[in-house]
Design a protein around this motif. Structure first.
Motif, PDB file in Angstrom:
ATOM      1  N   ASP A  91      -2.716  -2.459  -0.384  1.00  0.00           N
ATOM      2  CA  ASP A  91      -3.990  -1.765  -0.570  1.00  0.00           C
ATOM      3  C   ASP A  91      -3.859  -0.275  -0.270  1.00  0.00           C
ATOM      4  O   ASP A  91      -4.499   0.559  -0.916  1.00  0.00           O
ATOM      5  N   GLU A  92      -3.036   0.055   0.711  1.00  0.00           N
ATOM      6  CA  GLU A  92      -2.850   1.463   1.072  1.00  0.00           C
ATOM      7  C   GLU A  92      -2.223   2.238  -0.084  1.00  0.00           C
ATOM      8  O   GLU A  92      -2.667   3.350  -0.419  1.00  0.00           O
ATOM      9  N   VAL A  93      -1.213   1.661  -0.704  1.00  0.00           N
ATOM     10  CA  VAL A  93      -0.513   2.363  -1.781  1.00  0.00           C
ATOM     11  C   VAL A  93      -1.396   2.509  -3.019  1.00  0.00           C
ATOM     12  O   VAL A  93      -1.497   3.606  -3.596  1.00  0.00           O
ATOM     13  N   GLN A 115       7.200   5.942 -12.827  1.00  0.00           N
ATOM     14  CA  GLN A 115       8.275   5.353 -12.038  1.00  0.00           C
ATOM     15  C   GLN A 115       7.801   4.110 -11.303  1.00  0.00           C
ATOM     16  O   GLN A 115       8.516   3.114 -11.228  1.00  0.00           O
ATOM     17  N   ALA A 116       6.586   4.140 -10.767  1.00  0.00           N
ATOM     18  CA  ALA A 116       6.049   2.974 -10.050  1.00  0.00           C
ATOM     19  C   ALA A 116       5.978   1.764 -10.964  1.00  0.00           C
ATOM     20  O   ALA A 116       6.331   0.641 -10.569  1.00  0.00           O
ATOM     21  N   LEU A 117       5.558   1.978 -12.200  1.00  0.00           N
ATOM     22  CA  LEU A 117       5.456   0.863 -13.142  1.00  0.00           C
ATOM     23  C   LEU A 117       6.833   0.423 -13.629  1.00  0.00           C
ATOM     24  O   LEU A 117       7.054  -0.762 -13.910  1.00  0.00           O
ATOM     25  N   PHE A 118       7.768   1.373 -13.739  1.00  0.00           N
ATOM     26  CA  PHE A 118       9.140   1.005 -14.069  1.00  0.00           C
ATOM     27  C   PHE A 118       9.731   0.127 -12.967  1.00  0.00           C
ATOM     28  O   PHE A 118      10.400  -0.883 -13.242  1.00  0.00           O
ATOM     29  N   GLU A 119       9.478   0.490 -11.711  1.00  0.00           N
ATOM     30  CA  GLU A 119       9.990  -0.297 -10.589  1.00  0.00           C
ATOM     31  C   GLU A 119       9.347  -1.682 -10.571  1.00  0.00           C
ATOM     32  O   GLU A 119      10.018  -2.691 -10.319  1.00  0.00           O
ATOM     33  N   GLY A 270       0.078 -10.028  -4.626  1.00  0.00           N
ATOM     34  CA  GLY A 270      -0.490  -8.884  -3.939  1.00  0.00           C
ATOM     35  C   GLY A 270      -1.826  -8.403  -4.450  1.00  0.00           C
ATOM     36  O   GLY A 270      -2.208  -7.257  -4.197  1.00  0.00           O
ATOM     37  N   ILE A 271      -2.554  -9.256  -5.153  1.00  0.00           N
ATOM     38  CA  ILE A 271      -3.869  -8.879  -5.678  1.00  0.00           C
ATOM     39  C   ILE A 271      -4.910  -9.849  -5.114  1.00  0.00           C
ATOM     40  O   ILE A 271      -4.762 -11.060  -5.219  1.00  0.00           O
ATOM     41  N   GLY A 345       4.182  -4.608  -7.760  1.00  0.00           N
ATOM     42  CA  GLY A 345       5.473  -4.003  -7.460  1.00  0.00           C
ATOM     43  C   GLY A 345       5.660  -3.784  -5.974  1.00  0.00           C
ATOM     44  O   GLY A 345       6.739  -4.047  -5.411  1.00  0.00           O
ATOM     45  N   VAL A 346       4.629  -3.275  -5.308  1.00  0.00           N
ATOM     46  CA  VAL A 346       4.696  -3.082  -3.857  1.00  0.00           C
ATOM     47  C   VAL A 346       4.890  -4.428  -3.162  1.00  0.00           C
ATOM     48  O   VAL A 346       5.706  -4.561  -2.238  1.00  0.00           O
TER      49      VAL A 346
END
Length: 465
Positions: A91-93, A115-119, A270-271, A345-346
């Motif tokens: 949630d923080e990210v 990049q976040a979505l690539f990861e 994570g949702i 991703g996180v």
């Protein structure tokens, strides 16, 4: 004469603009656009809305009063939306402004979103054992419909065999989506899983895909994926597997068993469940141009830059998308659920491979424990003998709807009613052994069969057998 209302922020509400638009499309009135909607479903009057609140403080107090009426119950609900643990850092990210407020992420305003979505795609691809994963689409319903449409386009065929028990909402969406160019043919399952012999008998050179759901709508884990893949490939078709990645730390991914296209939902990763869940769909394939070029979604890849040692992240094969082709595109995607991709991703980065293994083991163990405890009640039996992950169906001696209502009065949401005597029960890592024992006690009381709180040690070897 009443003056037409012109909304200050909707220019098309001006009478002259609306008349010009109607003339351009050859319609007499706006009502013509809604002719296909049954009259019983159409709003003919004003909405029953309260008077507007004049101050933000009044609105805040009003909303808090509404939220204060919420009641927390012990929940065994699933059926597509699941209560899994969401680490606080997720949630923080996703609450950071560069992620939360960015619409889709473009080169001129991207602040790490690409990049976040690539990861995310890379992490999910590793879990799924595929090489290409899309930027998330709306939900698993959309993702499944798209995956089957990809199979139709790639093969040029028009029959799809449904080999598993699938949820009614998914089936409804898929049927609506593919009706113009393909048909669905249902093959009854046996003991909760696919009837390989029956599916094989129906295969032919007109079959575009065999659709398998694992876990199925009832939580059954498909055990004959390899045989289904071999049979489907023998006639030139594709195997499309709808799955939930949450169990793939211990279950063999569909792609490793021969599935050509893997699809599903990342809500479990994570949702929060919230009031129906935040949902986002994924589609994953091997690095095969035949399938990759049929994916309508955005794909983010890694590219070198003019600065040695630096890399950038951006769209891959943009010319295959409807963003490039517009109305001539194979399929329109529209707004992505990209923020949920970053959340997943996180989550995957935090869990790591060992965390996903431990989570999968926990889910299998708690599912097995709940089945054992609940089916020990007199008159209660399980609907099938398949291996189940997270969900399973109980056959009750009383109407399931009545049982649910009586347990709801005890602050327990016992599950989702599937049939007159069938109840779909869901457990996750958030469901403790004490929770399951409480459900067993209260269910026994409702059914009129006295039972003590039982404690059965969950043994994973039993699940494997």
């Amino acid at each position: 004469m009443t003056t037409p209302f012109v909304h200050p922020y909707l220019p098309n509400s001006a009478p002259e603009v609306r008349a010009e638009m109607l003339a351009a499309v050859g319609a007499e009135s706006v009502e013509e656009f809604y002719a296909d909607i049954p009259a019983a479903l159409r709003l003919t009057g004003d909405l029953d809305l309260p008077e507007p609140l004049v101050a933000e403080a009044d609105l805040s107090r009003h909303v808090r009063g509404i939220l204060g009426k919420n009641r927390t119950r012990l929940s065994f609900l699933g059926a597509g939306t699941y209560h899994h643990h969401v680490p606080a850092v997720v949630d923080e990210v996703i609450g950071r402004s560069e992620f939360l407020t960015a619409y889709a992420g473009e080169p001129y305003e991207d602040h790490g979103r690409f990049q976040a979505l690539f990861e995310y795609a890379s992490l999910l691809a590793e879990l799924l054992e595929v090489e290409v994963v899309n930027v998330p689409t709306y939900d698993s319903l959309q993702a499944t419909a798209t995956a089957l449409s990809m199979a139709v386009r790639a093969t040029g065929r028009t029959r799809i065999l449904v080999a598993s028990d699938v949820r009614a909402d998914v089936l409804s969406k898929v049927e609506d989506f593919i009706r113009p160019y393909a048909s669905l043919e249902h093959v009854p399952t046996v003991d909760g899983i696919a009837d390989v012999a029956a599916v094989t008998a129906l295969l032919g050179d007109d079959v575009a895909a065999v659709w398998v759901s694992t876990p199925s709508a009832t939580g059954a884990v498909e055990t004959a994926m390899t045989q289904l893949a071999e049979a489907t490939h023998a006639v030139g078709g594709l195997l499309v597997a709808q799955t939930d990645p949450i169990g793939l730390g211990v279950l063999t991914p569909p792609a490793a068993q021969g599935a050509d296209i893997t699809c599903g939902d990342i809500q479990s990763l994570g949702i929060h469940a919230w009031f129906g869940g935040g949902h986002a769909g994924f589609v994953g394939v091997a690095d095969d141009p035949r399938l990759v070029m049929e994916m309508p979604h955005r794909l983010f890849g890694l590219a070198s830059t003019s600065v040695e040692g630096e890399y950038g992240f951006g769209d891959v094969a943009w010319d295959r998308t409807a963003f490039a082709h517009r109305e001539e595109g194979k399929e329109w995607v529209g707004t992505a659920a990209a923020l949920w991709g970053i959340a997943a991703g996180v989550y995957l980065a935090l869990m790591g491979p060992q965390g996903m293994v431990e989570l999968g083991e926990t889910l299998l163990a708690r599912t097995a424990y709940a089945r054992k405890v609940l089916t020990a009640l007199p008159g209660v039996s399980e609907a099938d003998g398949a291996v189940h992950l997270r969900e399973f169906v109980l056959h009750l001696p009383r109407p399931a709807a009545e049982v649910v209502e009586e347990l709801r009065a005890k602050e327990i949401e016992a599950g989702v009613v599937l049939g007159e005597h069938e109840l779909l029960v869901c457990v996750t890592e958030m469901t403790t052994q004490a929770d399951i024992d409480l459900l067993a006690r209260e269910l026994g009381a409702v059914l009129g069969t006295a039972t003590d709180a039982t404690t059965h040690t969950p043994v994973l070897e039993e699940v494997a057998r």
